[in-house]
Write a protein that holds these residues in place. Structure first.
Motif, short mmCIF file in Angstrom:
data_model
loop_
_atom_site.label_atom_id
_atom_site.label_comp_id
_atom_site.label_asym_id
_atom_site.label_seq_id
_atom_site.Cartn_x
_atom_site.Cartn_y
_atom_site.Cartn_z
N ASN A 108 -41.78 41.40 12.75
CA ASN A 108 -43.31 41.33 11.97
C ASN A 108 -43.81 42.36 11.89
OD1 ASN A 108 -41.66 38.43 11.49
ND2 ASN A 108 -43.13 38.01 12.75
N SER A 152 -41.37 44.76 7.11
CA SER A 152 -40.23 44.15 6.71
C SER A 152 -40.54 42.89 5.96
CB SER A 152 -39.44 43.61 8.24
OG SER A 152 -40.34 42.90 8.89
N TYR A 153 -42.40 43.60 5.84
CA TYR A 153 -42.79 41.87 4.52
C TYR A 153 -42.47 42.42 3.39
CZ TYR A 153 -46.74 38.39 3.19
OH TYR A 153 -46.75 37.49 2.93
N ILE A 154 -42.11 41.71 2.41
CA ILE A 154 -42.23 42.13 1.27
C ILE A 154 -43.07 41.88 0.13
CG2 ILE A 154 -40.62 41.57 -1.06
CD1 ILE A 154 -39.06 43.11 0.94
N ASN A 193 -48.15 37.32 -3.18
CA ASN A 193 -48.70 37.66 -1.99
C ASN A 193 -50.02 39.20 -1.60
OD1 ASN A 193 -47.14 39.68 -1.46
ND2 ASN A 193 -45.13 38.72 -0.45
N GLY A 246 -48.75 26.89 2.34
CA GLY A 246 -47.83 25.99 2.66
C GLY A 246 -46.53 26.63 3.20
N GLY A 305 -43.09 27.91 5.46
CA GLY A 305 -42.77 28.79 5.26
C GLY A 305 -43.02 29.93 4.37
N LYS A 316 -47.28 33.06 6.21
CA LYS A 316 -48.68 33.69 7.20
C LYS A 316 -48.49 34.09 8.50
CE LYS A 316 -49.44 29.08 6.80
NZ LYS A 316 -48.21 28.68 6.00
N HIS A 341 -45.98 35.90 9.93
CA HIS A 341 -44.80 37.30 9.64
C HIS A 341 -46.48 38.14 9.27
CE1 HIS A 341 -41.92 40.07 7.97
NE2 HIS A 341 -42.43 40.46 8.27
N ASP A 394 -52.47 28.99 12.62
CA ASP A 394 -52.52 27.56 12.51
C ASP A 394 -53.59 26.87 12.32
OD1 ASP A 394 -50.03 27.00 10.68
OD2 ASP A 394 -48.94 27.08 12.75
N ILE A 396 -36.40 39.97 -1.01
CA ILE A 396 -36.28 39.36 0.28
C ILE A 396 -34.87 39.20 0.81
CG2 ILE A 396 -36.92 37.21 2.32
CD1 ILE A 396 -39.31 37.41 0.32
N LYS A 414 -33.37 41.47 4.34
CA LYS A 414 -33.00 41.26 5.01
C LYS A 414 -31.40 41.93 5.60
CE LYS A 414 -35.82 38.07 5.93
NZ LYS A 414 -37.19 38.59 7.29
N ILE A 425 -39.93 31.08 2.10
CA ILE A 425 -38.77 31.86 2.08
C ILE A 425 -38.23 31.65 3.45
CG2 ILE A 425 -39.14 34.25 2.59
CD1 ILE A 425 -41.26 33.82 1.59
N GLU A 447 -33.97 31.92 4.00
CA GLU A 447 -33.40 32.58 5.31
C GLU A 447 -32.71 32.25 5.96
OE1 GLU A 447 -36.70 35.29 7.06
OE2 GLU A 447 -36.15 33.60 7.94
N1 LIG Z 1 -43.00 38.72 2.38
C1 LIG Z 1 -42.18 37.86 2.81
N2 LIG Z 1 -40.52 39.10 3.24
C2 LIG Z 1 -39.82 39.08 4.17
N3 LIG Z 1 -39.92 38.29 4.66
C3 LIG Z 1 -40.87 37.16 4.43
C4 LIG Z 1 -41.69 37.15 4.12
N4 LIG Z 1 -42.60 35.94 4.27
C5 LIG Z 1 -42.15 34.93 4.58
N5 LIG Z 1 -40.86 35.58 5.14
C6 LIG Z 1 -40.52 35.84 6.72
O1 LIG Z 1 -40.15 33.79 6.62
C7 LIG Z 1 -39.43 33.43 7.10
C8 LIG Z 1 -41.23 32.11 7.47
O2 LIG Z 1 -42.05 32.85 7.33
P1 LIG Z 1 -43.18 32.68 8.72
O3 LIG Z 1 -43.11 31.86 9.96
O4 LIG Z 1 -44.39 33.35 8.66
O5 LIG Z 1 -43.81 31.23 7.57
P2 LIG Z 1 -44.99 30.27 7.61
O6 LIG Z 1 -46.09 30.69 6.74
O7 LIG Z 1 -46.40 30.63 9.03
O8 LIG Z 1 -44.79 28.83 7.77
P3 LIG Z 1 -45.65 27.64 8.90
O9 LIG Z 1 -46.42 26.82 7.75
O10 LIG Z 1 -44.25 26.82 8.98
O11 LIG Z 1 -45.94 27.76 9.89
C9 LIG Z 1 -40.60 34.43 8.61
O12 LIG Z 1 -38.62 34.64 9.15
C10 LIG Z 1 -40.69 36.00 8.03
O13 LIG Z 1 -40.12 36.70 8.26
#
Ligand SMILES: Nc1ncnc2c1ncn2[C@@H]1O[C@H](COP(=O)(O)OP(=O)(O)OP(=O)(O)O)[C@@H](O)[C@H]1O
Length: 472
Positions: free
Chosen positions: A137, A141-143, A148, A175, A177, A180, A182, A238, A307, A311, A335, A339
């Motif tokens: 993370n 790797s964050y698009i 965002n 919301g 997935g 956040k 990441h 969270d 994304i 990946k 996302i 995935e």
């Molecule tokens: N902008 C992005 N670029 C690349 N991968 C992403 C991006 N945003 C999310 N992901 C991938 O999507 C998946 C879900 O993201 P993440 O766990 O961070 O979500 P979350 O908002 O924390 O979800 P939750 O509310 O369920 O905790 C992860 O595998 C993350 O690496």
């Protein structure tokens, strides 16, 4: 000494299940067959070389954690890779585990990290932190996309100068997935890489709460508080989980104040904006708003494509353009789901030893999303209809009144009403912010034209087939 490998493996599976998402568990761990367990070596059979490589690349830590917990610190894992389908020949590949002793706090019976006393924590620092911050993370790797941009730039700024910018605390919300975790972990990893002397701690609110409860039980609440007050960068995921937990909020309030006053950085996530967080004390909520609050929205089509490409690139897998496009159009919720579909697709291709193509993608998606017809997105409808009528997608959303555009727009609205679960208001919104009465009018016009114009009706039927085809 021989031990019953089935039992050992099912104990390992219990640990693994607690540490990976359900879909990944079903895809990558269910197909594994335990073959042998002797002299601290567990041999497992995996369906292909690719499968083995995928496990090694993505789940080696989880596997290590599981076998150490179940078999003890000397445990090793051996893979037996099925070389040829229909032929039982296997080629064993030996992989040594582990190279690190487990955390003292790891409970092999429960398969979970137990409460870590603050002072113990320092001594098992590296294991603890490693298990918390996923090194994948990163910002790299964050698009980035419109969905965002603010959150990412604020996060990046904080990562460069933690505690120094006015973004303290940094509160990211969005919301399920949407990235956040990441993003906040990317902040943590970046700081750890650039400023190695800083104590970065990532913790979920749930874990924080459980640790605190254990500390109370063991009369160590003061140690708990002291420990958290030593942190330089506290990332707490969270925070909505703290709702209704008065005593945990109380201690968090003191930790927050201490860190903030000392110029330490606090980063938080929540599933909704602070104003909607129910069950949190007012004094905490007002502090959450001191710094910067930024949201993460559903990714748009371009971001989804980027994304997927990212990946695929990082996993060294090739997926044809039309499949990427198809997936990006079909899975527009979040996302993690995107995935999940990708993982299943790769697993299907690997298990059946076939190339990834559109047909396989459709089938995979169909298995995952049962009622696919309701899953057709407005984006996809607009694109298909615009292509069919040879007009630009953008023209469906603007005010142009040229006849062919008006018809294409009405047909796209008609299908959006027929094939999606979106409200009339939401559909209007996707067509350049029109109101719901325009959508009703469009649906009526299309029905009327179908009754009176056979060639128009044929066009709508053809489009219907096109839209349905993607779900077959
Ligand atoms: N902008 C992005 N670029 C690349 N991968 C992403 C991006 N945003 C999310 N992901 C991938 O999507 C998946 C879900 O993201 P993440 O766990 O961070 O979500 P979350 O908002 O924390 O979800 P939750 O509310 O369920 O905790 C992860 O595998 C993350 O690496």
């Amino acid at each position: 000494m021989h031990i019953d490998c089935e039992t050992v493996w099912s104990d390992c599976l219990r640990v693994i299940k607690d540490n990976v998402a359900e879909q990944s568990f079903n895809t990558w761990f269910q197909p594994i067959v335990p073959l042998k367990c002797a002299d601290d070596v567990l041999t497992i059979q995996v369906p292909s070389q690719f499968f083995y490589e995928w496990l090694e690349e993505h789940y080696v830590h989880v596997l290590k954690k599981a076998i150490i917990a179940v078999m003890g610190p000397k445990a090793r894992l051996e893979y037996s890779v099925i070389v040829d389908r229909g032929n039982s020949k296997s080629s064993p590949l030996s992989v040594s585990l582990p190279n690190r002793t487990p955390s003292k706090n790891y409970n092999a019976n429960s398969g979970k990290d137990e409460y870590i006393s603050p002072f113990q924590l320092k001594s098992v620092d590296s294991f603890y932190q490693e298990s918390q911050l996923n090194p994948n993370n990163t910002f790299d790797s964050y698009i980035e996309g419109d969905c965002n941009r603010l959150a990412r730039s604020a996060g990046y700024a904080v990562a460069q100068k933690p505690g120094v910018t006015s973004f303290n605390p940094l509160m990211l919300y969005g919301g399920v997935g949407l990235g956040k975790t990441h993003l906040v972990q990317a902040i943590g990893n970046e700081i750890k890489n650039n400023l190695s002397d800083r104590f970065v701690l990532y913790v979920s609110s749930e874990k924080f709460t459980n640790q605190f409860i254990d500390a109370l039980r063991n009369n160590k609440a003061q140690e708990f508080q002291n420990f958290y007050m030593q942190v330089d960068i506290l990332i707490i995921d969270d925070v909505q989980f703290l709702a209704g937990k008065e005593r945990t909020q109380e201690i968090f309030f003191h930790i927050f104040n201490h860190l903030h006053q000392a110029g330490k950085q606090i980063v938080m996530t929540s599933d909704c904006p602070p104003r909607d967080l129910k069950g949190l004390q007012e004094r905490l909520l007002s502090r959450f708003k001191w710094g910067l609050t930024a949201d993460l929205q559903q990714p748009d089509y371009e971001t989804r494509v980027a994304i997927i490409q990212r990946k695929m690139q990082s996993d060294g897998i090739y997926i044809p353009e039309n499949v990427i496009e198809y997936l990006a159009y079909s899975v527009d919720t979040n996302i993690r789901e995107l995935e999940g579909v990708l993982i299943s697709l790769i697993a299907h291709a690997s298990l059946n030893r076939v190339d990834i193509d559109l047909e396989l993608a459709k089938q995979t998606l169909k298995n995952i999303v049962h009622d696919i017809e309701t899953e057709v997105g407005i984006d996809y409808i607009q694109k298909t209809v615009a292509e069919f009528f040879k007009v630009e997608v953008a023209s469906l959303k603007d005010k142009i009144r040229k006849k062919e555009i008006v018809i294409a727009r009405q047909v796209a609205m008609y299908f959006s009403k027929e094939y999606t679960n979106h409200s009339l208001k939401a559909i209007g919104y996707h067509f350049g912010g029109r109101d719901h009465s325009t959508v009703i009018h469009a649906v009526q016009s299309v029905n009327d034209m179908m009754d009176t114009n056979a060639s128009f009706k044929a066009s709508v039927e053809e489009l219907k087939k096109k839209l349905k085809m993607r779900s077959v």
